[in-house]
Design a protein around this motif. Structure first.
Motif, PDB file in Angstrom:
ATOM      1  N   ALA A 197      12.132  70.651 -62.362  1.00  0.00           N
ATOM      2  CA  ALA A 197      12.603  69.695 -63.277  1.00  0.00           C
ATOM      3  C   ALA A 197      12.074  68.330 -63.246  1.00  0.00           C
ATOM      4  N   ASP A 198      11.645  67.875 -61.925  1.00  0.00           N
ATOM      5  CA  ASP A 198      10.858  66.674 -61.821  1.00  0.00           C
ATOM      6  C   ASP A 198       9.570  66.702 -62.540  1.00  0.00           C
ATOM      7  N   ASP A 199       9.296  67.709 -62.973  1.00  0.00           N
ATOM      8  CA  ASP A 199       7.849  67.815 -63.778  1.00  0.00           C
ATOM      9  C   ASP A 199       7.946  67.446 -65.177  1.00  0.00           C
ATOM     10  N   SER A 216      29.437  72.890 -72.582  1.00  0.00           N
ATOM     11  CA  SER A 216      28.723  73.872 -73.382  1.00  0.00           C
ATOM     12  C   SER A 216      27.777  74.595 -72.417  1.00  0.00           C
ATOM     13  N   SER A 217      26.628  75.134 -72.957  1.00  0.00           N
ATOM     14  CA  SER A 217      25.643  75.882 -71.997  1.00  0.00           C
ATOM     15  C   SER A 217      24.243  75.535 -72.751  1.00  0.00           C
ATOM     16  N   ASP A 218      23.270  75.201 -71.733  1.00  0.00           N
ATOM     17  CA  ASP A 218      21.783  74.870 -71.929  1.00  0.00           C
ATOM     18  C   ASP A 218      21.363  76.178 -72.356  1.00  0.00           C
ATOM     19  N   ARG A 231      19.794  66.200 -72.814  1.00  0.00           N
ATOM     20  CA  ARG A 231      18.517  66.133 -72.281  1.00  0.00           C
ATOM     21  C   ARG A 231      17.439  65.814 -73.386  1.00  0.00           C
ATOM     22  N   SER A 232      18.183  65.536 -74.751  1.00  0.00           N
ATOM     23  CA  SER A 232      17.665  65.335 -75.936  1.00  0.00           C
ATOM     24  C   SER A 232      16.183  66.337 -76.046  1.00  0.00           C
ATOM     25  N   ARG A 261      11.841  70.384 -71.625  1.00  0.00           N
ATOM     26  CA  ARG A 261      12.581  69.826 -70.740  1.00  0.00           C
ATOM     27  C   ARG A 261      13.820  70.989 -70.562  1.00  0.00           C
ATOM     28  N   GLU A 262      13.885  71.835 -71.295  1.00  0.00           N
ATOM     29  CA  GLU A 262      14.611  73.215 -71.262  1.00  0.00           C
ATOM     30  C   GLU A 262      14.180  73.969 -70.309  1.00  0.00           C
TER      31      GLU A 262
END
Length: 394
Positions: free
Chosen positions: A17-19, A69-71, A149-150, A250-251
């Motif tokens: 995720a940091d990428d 909710s769920s991503d 995360r927009s 981002r997702e």
């Protein structure tokens, strides 16, 4: 929207995720995510607060609801919806979930912020029409459908957040809508969240009584869209595509390790778009293309991991069939979206027995079609709330 992905996934590999730079968190603690989300069900209310009415609205009570909710991977997230409850309404009167157009990578651009913003570029221009619905006694929910995360471009996510937001509103006693008929509406990016919500509902939220949906200008095939908006030729709207690449990455950071494949120009644009709203996105990307912002070319069409991600967010490739009557409108000459993908999807729905009424607007472009379709969409949803049989042009 997916076109910029073509240049950023040349040989996609493992990532973390940091990428992927996430948007700057809002200072407001209401948006913070609790640690016990696993213990909650989709649509469960986490917290609620009353808010002053947005400047453009009157005769309403305004709340914001944080819910579970769920991503895109099914991981629990906290999401937000803004609720406008008319002061004169009947219990279990109509409930409309309105998915606003959000072309953004910044959290400040979401409806829960923009409704109170002084910046004219963030104004919710549909406010006059929404006020008409409120005066008729409709309760209106406006979700932040891009999530925490927009994640602009992650279309399936928008559908899930929309459905869970409706559940949360129906759980909220002061709204007095536990058994309401539900309608959905949205255009362009908001239409994409709406269309996905309707398609996902039979499997994801069969508990909801959705009586109708009105959506227009929906990008239904992100791969096809890639071919028309700056894939290998500079385009004035390329910024939207590049912003979508950021949002989808981002997702899906494992499948799309975006920062590894950006050129110096791409890194500059990437940094500028971390918290951008529509106008800045368009300004930063105008006149560029995927070749200029990447190192290694347009490998998305060759990389199976990245291709699966984009296909997963392309409604025309989702096999599910809505159980809800639909009003769909668009301009036949819209150059921003692949119109043929709309036609393919709607024909599939018709063959499956869905009641679909289509309107081809007498307009040459994406923006004018939005305005032309608003009144017919409002009439369509009024008839569904009133229990009239749904028409069909299938």
């Amino acid at each position: 929207m997916a076109l910029a992905l073509g240049g950023v996934v040349a040989g996609a590999g493992d990532s973390v995720a940091d990428d992927v730079a996430l948007p700057t968190p809002l200072a407001d603690s209401f948006y913070a995510s609790p640690t016990n989300l696993d213990a909650r069900r989709p649509g469960d209310i986490i917290s609620v607060r009353a808010r002053p009415n947005p400047p453009a609205f009157f005769d309403v009570r305004t709340y914001q609801i944080k819910f579970r909710s769920s991503d895109s991977r099914g991981t629990p997230i906290a999401a937000i919806t803004t609720l406008l409850v008319p002061t004169r309404k009947q219990t279990d009167g109509p409930l409309l979930s309105f998915q606003h157009i959000i072309n953004a990578t910044g959290l400040k651009c979401a409806p829960s912020q923009a409704l109170w913003a002084q910046d004219p570029n963030l104004t919710i221009r549909e406010a006059p029409g929404l006020n008409v619905a409120l005066q008729r006694g409709w309760t209106i929910a406006i979700p932040d459908h891009l999530g925490p995360r927009s994640s602009y471009g992650a279309a399936k996510l928008g559908g899930q957040i929309t459905l869970d937001g409706i559940r949360a509103v129906q759980h909220f006693a002061p709204a007095k809508v536990p058994k309401s008929r539900v309608g959905l509406a949205g255009y362009s990016g908001g239409g994409m969240a709406t269309a996905w919500a309707v398609a996902l509902a039979p499997a994801y939220a069969p508990d909801l009584d959705i009586v109708g949906a009105a959506y227009g200008g929906v990008p239904m095939n992100l791969l096809r869209m890639a071919e028309g908006l700056g894939y290998d030729t500079p385009h004035p709207a390329f910024g939207l595509a590049f912003a979508a690449a950021i949002g989808v990455a981002r997702e899906y950071p494992d499948e799309i390790p975006i920062q590894r494949y950006l050129s110096p120009l791409g890194r500059q644009m990437y940094a500028g778009m971390r918290d951008a709203c529509t106008n800045d996105i368009l300004r930063l990307g105008a006149g560029h293309d995927a070749q200029q912002v990447t190192v290694g070319g347009r490998a998305i069409f060759d990389d199976p991991k990245a291709r699966r991600v984009v296909e997963e967010n392309s409604l025309s490739m989702y096999p599910g069939i809505p159980a809800t009557p639909i009003f769909e409108w668009h301009s036949p000459s819209d150059v921003l979206i692949p119109v043929s993908s709309i036609d393919v999807t709607i024909r599939r729905y018709c063959r499956a027995g869905v009641r679909v009424q289509q309107l081809a607007t007498p307009s040459p472009d994406h923006l004018s079609a939005a305005i032309i379709g608003l009144l017919p969409a409002f009439r369509y949803l009024t008839d569904r709330f009133d229990g009239h049989p749904a028409p069909s042009t299938c």
